[in-house]
Motif scaffolding. Structure first.
Motif, PDB file in Angstrom:
ATOM      1  N   GLY A  41       0.834  -1.198   0.000  1.00  0.00           N
ATOM      2  CA  GLY A  41       0.000   0.000   0.000  1.00  0.00           C
ATOM      3  C   GLY A  41       0.861   1.238   0.000  1.00  0.00           C
ATOM      4  O   GLY A  41       1.895   1.282   0.666  1.00  0.00           O
ATOM      5  N   ALA A  42       0.455   2.244  -0.764  1.00  0.00           N
ATOM      6  CA  ALA A  42       1.244   3.473  -0.851  1.00  0.00           C
ATOM      7  C   ALA A  42       0.371   4.600  -1.381  1.00  0.00           C
ATOM      8  O   ALA A  42      -0.696   4.374  -1.946  1.00  0.00           O
ATOM      9  N   SER A  43       0.859   5.832  -1.192  1.00  0.00           N
ATOM     10  CA  SER A  43       0.248   6.977  -1.869  1.00  0.00           C
ATOM     11  C   SER A  43       0.643   6.933  -3.338  1.00  0.00           C
ATOM     12  O   SER A  43       1.662   6.344  -3.710  1.00  0.00           O
ATOM     13  N   ALA A  44      -0.163   7.566  -4.179  1.00  0.00           N
ATOM     14  CA  ALA A  44       0.106   7.513  -5.608  1.00  0.00           C
ATOM     15  C   ALA A  44      -0.371   8.778  -6.282  1.00  0.00           C
ATOM     16  O   ALA A  44      -1.225   9.499  -5.773  1.00  0.00           O
ATOM     17  N   GLY A  45       0.195   9.041  -7.452  1.00  0.00           N
ATOM     18  CA  GLY A  45      -0.305  10.101  -8.306  1.00  0.00           C
ATOM     19  C   GLY A  45      -1.450   9.562  -9.146  1.00  0.00           C
ATOM     20  O   GLY A  45      -2.003   8.499  -8.857  1.00  0.00           O
ATOM     21  N   GLY A  46      -1.772  10.256 -10.228  1.00  0.00           N
ATOM     22  CA  GLY A  46      -2.879   9.794 -11.060  1.00  0.00           C
ATOM     23  C   GLY A  46      -4.169   9.809 -10.276  1.00  0.00           C
ATOM     24  O   GLY A  46      -4.618   8.783  -9.775  1.00  0.00           O
ATOM     25  N   GLY A  47      -4.751  10.979 -10.111  1.00  0.00           N
ATOM     26  CA  GLY A  47      -5.906  11.143  -9.232  1.00  0.00           C
ATOM     27  C   GLY A  47      -7.060  10.206  -9.558  1.00  0.00           C
ATOM     28  O   GLY A  47      -7.184   9.695 -10.666  1.00  0.00           O
ATOM     29  N   SER A  48      -7.906   9.989  -8.565  1.00  0.00           N
ATOM     30  CA  SER A  48      -9.130   9.215  -8.751  1.00  0.00           C
ATOM     31  C   SER A  48     -10.206   9.841  -7.879  1.00  0.00           C
ATOM     32  O   SER A  48      -9.949  10.784  -7.120  1.00  0.00           O
TER      33      SER A  48
END
Length: 379
Positions: free
Chosen positions: A321-328
């Protein structure tokens, strides 16, 4: 009660069910096409016994579909399955990227982002209902038409619905390592318009002032501001109709991603500073839609993630699990502090390209994860 991990999921059956979803193309800007996809899903939700509502679209975009699934406490807040049915692929993409299987890979426009995940999570409900298993919490499904352009028309709907629920599941495609998303970076969009002076390009070239040339220079400046923590990308550039005319108007769109709200605010300030009303060519910069930062490590989300990791271990895979770009749309629910588990959909590669595909073995894997989440959240 049957263990949800033992439900009879079948990849071939799921691929057959996915085929009409993929062949019903649904590019965001074609409301009629998106609504044809909503028709397909509305029928399937009704066949599952859901109480289905069709919510009319606005801003020229497609409709949304909301379904209250069968449960003794149907209608109460519980689990919200949140997904979008629009894609970035224009009509006709199916002709060059047909739905097809090659070995353990399946191709198709929108299959990875995110029709595959949406279908898998519905199939988990289908198998639970068929087995007579009632989940501890009631489930509501909300499918929207405009995520790929920043969710301008349905953010309020999503937030209002999400606030009614204890848990939010967003089956966007898994991260490259197969992991989930437990936080997302902020996203801002900008609209740019350069205005110059028209002239005949062959007869009086020197009299004109090209908006295209001026915008092209700004593109280089804007993208040069990119750092590892705050990026700038020009994804749309429109101008000109006649090659023998110096174009006096040029439009562009910019996407900025930042890891923190502070960095996004700084990036917004830099973009707005490009506004100029002086000189032979002026530049107007206006704000578009924004996705707020969904900060990681929120208690409710981490509890959900811990449960998902436990289930994954029982299935036989490791879930990071991690933070990510590419909004949702998980940005919105996570920003509100609502327990949200994102990118728990299918595994694959090359979303938003003409090579978009999924790994077929992830269909059953993620369906088992979905079924167990439905059964253990709130238990």
């Amino acid at each position: 009660m049957m263990n949800p991990l033992d439900l009879p999921f079948n990849a071939e059956e799921m691929l057959a069910g996915l085929k009409p979803w993929i062949e019903t193309e649904s590019p965001t800007f074609d409301a009629a096409a998106v609504n044809r996809m909503m028709d397909v899903v509305q029928h399937e939700l009704a066949a599952l016994g859901g109480k289905v509502e069709r919510i009319p679209g606005r801003m020229g975009l497609g409709d949304s579909v909301r379904a209250t699934m069968p449960h003794a406490r149907a209608g109460e807040g519980g689990i919200l399955l949140l997904g979008h049915l629009d894609t970035v692929h224009p009509l006709g993409t199916i002709d060059v990227l047909p739905f097809k299987r090659e070995g353990e890979i399946c191709y198709g426009p929108g299959l990875m982002d995110m029709k595959g995940g949406n279908y898998v999570y519905l199939d988990a409900l289908r198998k639970l209902f068929a087995a007579g298993i009632e989940t501890p919490l009631p489930v509501t499904v909300l499918f929207t038409p405009d995520e790929e352009i920043g969710t301008p028309s349905t953010r309020e709907l999503i937030e209002a619905e999400a606030k009614r629920h204890k848990y939010i599941l967003v089956p966007e495609p898994a991260r490259p390592d197969g992991g989930a998303v437990i936080g997302r970076y902020a996203i801002a969009r900008f609209n740019l318009t350069a205005r110059g002076k028209p002239s005949h390009a062959g007869w009086q070239l020197a009299e004109g002032r090209s908006a295209i040339a001026a915008m092209a220079k700004k593109v280089a400046e804007i993208e040069a501001m990119t750092t590892e923590d705050c990026t700038f990308s020009v994804g749309v550039f429109n101008s000109g109709r006649w090659v023998n005319c110096v174009s006096s108007v040029c439009d562009a769109e910019v996407l900025s991603m930042a890891k923190t709200q502070e960095l996004l605010d700084e990036g917004i300030a830099k973009m707005m500073a490009f506004n100029s009303t002086e000189g032979d060519v002026t530049l107007e910069v206006t704000r578009g839609v924004t996705r707020p930062v969904w900060a990681p490590d929120q208690a409710g989300t981490m509890e959900m993630f811990g449960l998902a990791q436990e289930i994954a271990g029982e299935i036989g895979f490791e879930l990071s699990g991690a933070s990510a770009g590419g909004g949702s749309d998980g940005n919105f629910t996570g920003f509100l502090g609502l327990p949200t588990l994102d990118s728990i959909g299918v595994r694959g590669k090359d979303l938003h390209t003409l090579n978009e595909h999924i790994f077929i073995d992830s269909l059953v894997e993620r369906a088992r994860l979905a079924a167990a989440l439905y059964c253990r959240l709130g238990a």
